[in-house]
Design a protein around this motif. Structure first.
Motif, mmCIF file in Angstrom:
data_model
loop_
_atom_site.group_PDB
_atom_site.id
_atom_site.type_symbol
_atom_site.label_atom_id
_atom_site.label_comp_id
_atom_site.label_asym_id
_atom_site.label_seq_id
_atom_site.Cartn_x
_atom_site.Cartn_y
_atom_site.Cartn_z
ATOM 1 N N GLU A 3 0.589 -1.442 0.365
ATOM 2 C CA GLU A 3 0.102 -0.137 0.266
ATOM 3 C C GLU A 3 0.668 1.334 0.236
ATOM 4 O OE1 GLU A 3 -2.200 -0.387 3.640
ATOM 5 O OE2 GLU A 3 -4.198 -1.631 1.949
ATOM 6 N N GLU A 4 2.096 1.077 0.073
ATOM 7 C CA GLU A 4 2.876 2.215 0.320
ATOM 8 C C GLU A 4 3.462 2.801 -1.319
ATOM 9 O OE1 GLU A 4 5.995 1.326 3.579
ATOM 10 O OE2 GLU A 4 4.691 1.021 4.849
ATOM 11 N N ALA A 5 4.250 3.730 -1.279
ATOM 12 C CA ALA A 5 4.735 4.337 -2.673
ATOM 13 C C ALA A 5 6.029 2.895 -2.788
ATOM 14 C CB ALA A 5 5.377 4.895 -2.443
ATOM 15 N N GLY A 6 6.033 2.168 -3.308
ATOM 16 C CA GLY A 6 7.604 1.432 -3.622
ATOM 17 C C GLY A 6 8.572 1.911 -4.096
ATOM 18 N N GLY A 7 8.434 2.732 -4.809
ATOM 19 C CA GLY A 7 9.807 3.748 -5.354
ATOM 20 C C GLY A 7 10.551 2.868 -5.772
ATOM 21 N N GLY A 8 10.342 1.810 -6.831
ATOM 22 C CA GLY A 8 10.945 1.341 -7.369
ATOM 23 C C GLY A 8 12.367 -0.389 -6.766
ATOM 24 N N ARG A 9 10.844 -0.378 -5.577
ATOM 25 C CA ARG A 9 11.932 -1.586 -4.666
ATOM 26 C C ARG A 9 11.119 -2.984 -5.620
ATOM 27 N NH1 ARG A 9 10.311 0.232 1.112
ATOM 28 N NH2 ARG A 9 8.394 1.196 -0.002
ATOM 29 N N VAL A 10 12.249 -4.274 -4.857
ATOM 30 C CA VAL A 10 11.518 -4.918 -4.583
ATOM 31 C C VAL A 10 11.236 -5.602 -2.989
ATOM 32 C CG1 VAL A 10 12.677 -7.656 -5.551
ATOM 33 C CG2 VAL A 10 13.079 -5.233 -6.590
ATOM 34 N N LEU A 11 9.683 -6.298 -3.081
ATOM 35 C CA LEU A 11 10.004 -7.144 -1.702
ATOM 36 C C LEU A 11 9.496 -8.322 -1.523
ATOM 37 C CD1 LEU A 11 7.774 -6.259 0.844
ATOM 38 C CD2 LEU A 11 6.139 -6.899 -0.477
ATOM 39 N N VAL A 12 10.549 -8.039 -1.102
ATOM 40 C CA VAL A 12 11.422 -10.123 -0.495
ATOM 41 C C VAL A 12 10.073 -10.255 0.987
ATOM 42 C CG1 VAL A 12 13.161 -11.571 -0.308
ATOM 43 C CG2 VAL A 12 13.112 -9.362 -1.276
ATOM 44 N N VAL A 13 9.445 -11.292 0.264
ATOM 45 C CA VAL A 13 8.923 -11.427 1.771
ATOM 46 C C VAL A 13 9.665 -12.989 2.026
ATOM 47 C CG1 VAL A 13 6.881 -12.705 2.428
ATOM 48 C CG2 VAL A 13 6.868 -10.816 0.434
ATOM 49 N N ASP A 14 9.820 -13.444 3.345
ATOM 50 C CA ASP A 14 11.112 -14.740 3.234
ATOM 51 C C ASP A 14 9.038 -15.248 4.464
ATOM 52 O OD1 ASP A 14 11.453 -17.041 5.077
ATOM 53 O OD2 ASP A 14 12.729 -15.428 6.264
ATOM 54 N N GLY A 15 8.596 -16.303 3.238
ATOM 55 C CA GLY A 15 6.949 -16.879 3.740
ATOM 56 C C GLY A 15 7.243 -17.842 4.316
ATOM 57 N N GLN A 55 1.693 -2.989 -8.340
ATOM 58 C CA GLN A 55 1.764 -1.755 -9.845
ATOM 59 C C GLN A 55 1.457 -0.790 -9.387
ATOM 60 O OE1 GLN A 55 -0.163 -4.318 -13.633
ATOM 61 N NE2 GLN A 55 -0.875 -2.247 -13.912
ATOM 62 N N LYS A 56 0.137 -0.789 -9.293
ATOM 63 C CA LYS A 56 -0.660 0.630 -9.100
ATOM 64 C C LYS A 56 0.451 1.776 -8.108
ATOM 65 C CE LYS A 56 -3.400 3.292 -6.613
ATOM 66 N NZ LYS A 56 -4.470 2.859 -4.859
ATOM 67 N N ASN A 57 1.098 0.993 -7.240
ATOM 68 C CA ASN A 57 2.056 1.793 -6.047
ATOM 69 C C ASN A 57 3.424 1.835 -6.837
ATOM 70 O OD1 ASN A 57 0.391 2.264 -4.728
ATOM 71 N ND2 ASN A 57 0.365 0.895 -3.636
#
Length: 164
Positions: free
Chosen positions: A58-70, A88-90
């Motif tokens: 929901e936050e602005a991504g700014g071209g980052r990659v979210l890495v989820v250790d699930g 995509q939107k953010n």
């Protein structure tokens, strides 16, 4: 963005030898519409609860990659079509999930990279459990917030610093 993980490995053999450039084990499958993506990592550590995934996307991504250790769970999905659209939107470049995703057709239509172990139709719990912005381990590789992720059809690289 134009790069090839194979070329990056070839150009930075010294970093591979020093451990400042690492290659994730080849177990992730592509689900997003972007086949190639890169950016600094934002990290989450959680288990079968995607509350923090939504909050991050929901936050602005700014071209980052979210890495989820699930935790490598194969019992539910942590990312689905709605979260792919949100990413995509953010302005997120991609999502790497050590776990499952769902709504694979919807994810494929999103202009964001999504890599995960597998698909699973069941949604996750919503307990709000987990932690953000901590070093995580995905497929045996340590990833710290701010390290650079490079992903394409040949693999996923983790670099201590941005590669030129």
């Amino acid at each position: 963005m134009t790069f090839a993980t194979t070329d990056l490995c070839d150009a930075h053999e010294d970093k591979l030898a020093a451990g400042t450039l690492r290659v994730l084990a080849p177990a992730l499958r592509p689900y997003g519409g972007a086949a190639r993506f890169a950016g600094p990592a934002a990290t989450l550590k959680l288990f079968e609860d995607n509350t923090l995934v939504r909050a991050a996307l929901e936050e602005a991504g700014g071209g980052r990659v979210l890495v989820v250790d699930g935790g490598g769970s194969l019992r539910c999905a942590l990312v689905g079509g709605n979260l792919g659209l949100l990413a995509q939107k953010n302005g997120w470049a991609g999502i790497v999930v050590d776990g499952c995703v769902r709504d694979s057709a919807e994810l494929a239509a999103c202009d964001v990279g999504v890599l995960a172990l597998a698909t699973h139709p069941r949604k996750s719990d919503k307990r709000g459990a987990g932690v953000r912005d901590v070093p995580v381990t995905v497929l045996g590789t340590r990833i710290a917030p701010g390290e650079w992720i490079y992903a394409d059809a040949d693999g996923v690289l983790v670099s201590d610093a941005r590669l030129e």
